[in-house]
Design an enzyme around this catalytic site. Structure first.
Site, short mmCIF file in Angstrom:
data_model
loop_
_atom_site.label_atom_id
_atom_site.label_comp_id
_atom_site.label_asym_id
_atom_site.label_seq_id
_atom_site.Cartn_x
_atom_site.Cartn_y
_atom_site.Cartn_z
N MET A 1 0.84 -1.20 0.00
CA MET A 1 0.00 0.00 0.00
C MET A 1 0.88 1.26 0.00
SD MET A 1 -3.10 0.81 2.56
CE MET A 1 -3.10 2.43 3.24
N THR A 2 0.79 2.03 -1.08
CA THR A 2 1.66 3.20 -1.21
C THR A 2 1.05 4.38 -0.46
OG1 THR A 2 2.20 2.43 -3.42
CG2 THR A 2 2.84 4.67 -2.85
N LEU A 3 1.84 5.05 0.37
CA LEU A 3 1.32 6.17 1.15
C LEU A 3 1.82 7.52 0.66
CD1 LEU A 3 1.69 4.53 4.67
CD2 LEU A 3 -0.45 5.06 3.52
N ASN B 1 -2.19 0.47 -4.71
CA ASN B 1 -0.73 0.57 -4.84
C ASN B 1 -0.39 1.33 -6.11
OD1 ASN B 1 2.03 -1.77 -5.35
ND2 ASN B 1 1.99 0.29 -4.48
#
Lengths: 220, 261
Positions: free
Chosen positions: A1-3, A105
Site C-alpha cells: 500500500m503506497t502512502l 498501490n
C-alpha cells in the site's frame, strides 16, 4: 500500500501547436525539500512517434520506462511494422494507472503523453493522473502547473500557433513556475514532436530576475 | 481416410510424422460447405454457401462480424466456430478499451492460431474442427487470412475452403489479375461466381448465400437478403444465359446427420 512518494519531479507543461506538440519540464529531482538531483530527465521517447513526461515519484516512472521498452520490443516481434502511437500509449497507461489504484498501490505519477498520431494524421496530447483519469486537450499541465501554467496556456493558445510561439508560451509558464514553485529549478528540458521527427533538447538555464529592491535592501 | 494405430490422441506422432487427430480435424473443415474470400486494393469480400439441415429449418449462418473492422467466414463445426468468434469479439472489445483503437487483424489471427496450436499438443482437449477466413481492414489496408486446426495461418489474395472449394479456387486463380483494381461491386460479382462453382448444380439464392464486405470507408457488415438480391439476380441471369436453359432451384441432398452428401 503506497502512502507517499520519496524522490519527486515537479510540474510538466505541454501544448499542441500547428503540426506538432511541445512538452517541457525542469531537471530537478527533489528529496522532500532537498534539491538533490539536478539533472533528472523527465521527458523521454516512449516510442517512435511519442514523447512521455512525468511528475511525481521517480522510481515509479523508471518502472513505466521498463514497460515502454517491453511494449516496443513485443511490437517488433509481430513484424508488421505497426508500433504503439501516442493515443495507444496514453490509453494503455491510463488502464495501468487505474489497475494499480484499484489495488491500492498506485504508480505515483502524472503522465503527459504527446506525439504524432499516425492513424489520424494529427498531433496528439493528453494526460493521465495516478488514478487513471485520462483526457486529451490542446493544453496540458500537471501539479502546480495545473494551477499556474494552465491559465496562461489557455489565454495564449491558438490553433495556428507556430513552434516558436508555442516555445515562447511554454517558456513563460516555466519561468512563472520557477518563481513560485518552491520545489522547482530554473534548468529545463524542452521537447517537440512533429510528423516523422522527435527532438528532446539539451537542458537550458532560464534567465530570471531577482534584483528587486525588496531583495537587495529588505525593509527593516 | 483410413484408421491408423497412431490416431488415438493428438499427442501421438505417426511414424510418417503426422498427427492424425489434427488431420482428422482438418477433414471436418473440408466437409463443411464452401466459404471463400477475395481482396482488392480497397476491399475484402467474404461469401459462403449456407446449408439447411431440414426443409423446415433455417440456413445456418457462416459469416460473423467480429468488430467494425473485421469479420469471419467459417467452414466446419459451427459450434466450434461460435466459440472462436466469441473469443475474437471479446479480444477486440478489450483491445479497443485498453489501447484506444481497433485491433490489428493479423495480430488477432495470430492469437487464434495460437489457440489452435495449443490443442495440437494437449491430451486433455481436442483440436477445433473449424477453419476461419478472417477478413479485416487496418492501417496497412485490406487483409484476408485463413486459420486451420493445425495452428497454421496464412494471408491470401483470395482463398476458398470447405466442400468443393477447388472449383471456387480455380475460378479465382483464373481471374486473380482483375481483383486488385476491381470495384467493390465487381469483387462481389466475382465472389458469387466463384461460389457458384462450389455450389455445383444448386442455384444460389438469397436464402442459401451469405455475403459480407469490409474495406476502406466500409465497416464490416453481413449483407441482408434485400441487399444481396440484385447481385444474386445478376448471377442467376448470367448462369441461365450460359446454360441456355431454364434454371431449376435444387437443394443439396442430406444424410440423416444433416451433413451434406
Amino acid at each position: 500500500m503506497t502512502l507517499y512518494p520519496t524522490v519527486t519531479g515537479s510540474s510538466v507543461v505541454a501544448c499542441k501547436y500547428n503540426g506538432g506538440v511541445i512538452i517541457a519540464c525542469d531537471t530537478l529531482g527533489s528529496y522532500g525539500s532537498l534539491a538533490k538531483f539536478k539533472d533528472l530527465r523527465r521527458v523521454v521517447k516512449a516510442n517512435q512517434s511519442t514523447l512521455m513526461a512525468f511528475d511525481g515519484e521517480v522510481s515509479d516512472f523508471q518502472l513505466v520506462e521498463r514497460y515502454l521498452r517491453d511494449i516496443a520490443q513485443e511490437d517488433g516481434f509481430h513484424d508488421d511494422g505497426i508500433f504503439q502511437g501516442p493515443k495507444d500509449t496514453l490509453t494503455h497507461f491510463s488502464r495501468v494507472m487505474y489497475q494499480r489504484r484499484s489495488k491500492m498501490n498506485p504508480l505515483w505519477n502524472n503522465l503527459v503523453v504527446g506525439g504524432w498520431e499516425d492513424s489520424e494524421d494529427r498531433p496528439f496530447l493528453g494526460t493521465t493522473d495516478m488514478i487513471g483519469t485520462m483526457y486529451e486537450d490542446n493544453v496540458v499541465a500537471t501539479g502546480l502547473g495545473m494551477h499556474m501554467a494552465l491559465p496562461m496556456l489557455r489565454a495564449g493558445w491558438r490553433e495556428d500557433l507556430t513552434e516558436a510561439e508555442a516555445r515562447e508560451l511554454i517558456l513563460e509558464t516555466m519561468k512563472v513556475l520557477f518563481y513560485r514553485d518552491a520545489w522547482s529549478l530554473n534548468r529545463i528540458v524542452v521537447a517537440t514532436c512533429v510528423k516523422g521527427d522527435m527532438k528532446i533538447d539539451e537542458p537550458m538555464e532560464m534567465e530570471t530576475q531577482w534584483r528587486y529592491q525588496a531583495y537587495i535592501k529588505p525593509p527593516q | 481416410m483410413n484408421r491408423s494405430n497412431y490416431d488415438g490422441d493428438v499427442a501421438t506422432w505417426s511414424p510418417e510424422g503426422k498427427l492424425f487427430q489434427v488431420e482428422y480435424a482438418r477433414e471436418a473443415v473440408k466437409q463443411g460447405s464452401a466459404a471463400l474470400g477475395l481482396t482488392s486494393k480497397t476491399h475484402v469480400v467474404l461469401a459462403a454457401l449456407k446449408r439447411s439441415h431440414h426443409e423446415l429449418s433455417s440456413h445456418t449462418e457462416k459469416v460473423f462480424e467480429i468488430d467494425s473492422n473485421m469479420g469471419i467466414a467459417i467452414a466446419g463445426l459451427t459450434s466450434d466456430a461460435r466459440a472462436l468468434a466469441t473469443y475474437m469479439r471479446v479480444e477486440c472489445l478489450n483491445h479497443r478499451f485498453n489501447h484506444g483503437h481497433p485491433m490489428i487483424t493479423g495480430r488477432l489471427v495470430g492469437q487464434v492460431a495460437t489457440k489452435h496450436q495449443q490443442r495440437t499438443m494437449s491430451v486433455s482437449s481436442r483440436p477445433y474442427g473449424v477453419g476461419l477466413l478472417v477478413a479485416g481492414f487496418d492501417r496497412n489496408g485490406p487483409h484476408l487470412y485463413e486459420t486451420d486446426p493445425s495452428g497454421l495461418y496464412t494471408e491470401y489474395h483470395a482463398i476458398a475452403i470447405g466442400s468443393r472449394s477447388q472449383s471456387a479456387r480455380t475460378y479465382m486463380e483464373r481471374h486473380l489479375d482483375s481483383f486488385p483494381e476491381a470495384s467493390m461491386e465487381e469483387l462481389i460479382h466475382h465472389a458469387l461466381r466463384a461460389l457458384q462453382g462450389s455450389a455445383n448444380e444448386t442455384t444460389l439464392t438469397v436464402e442459401n448465400v451469405s455475403l459480407a464486405v469490409v474495406g476502406k470507408g466500409v465497416d464490416f457488415k453481413v449483407w441482408s437478403k434485400s441487399e444481396m438480391e440484385p447481385y444474386i439476380a445478376t448471377l442467376v441471369a448470367e448462369r441461365g444465359a450460359a446454360q441456355g436453359e431454364e434454371v431449376i432451384v435444387e437443394d443439396i441432398p442430406l444424410d440423416e446427420q444433416g451433413d451434406e452428401q
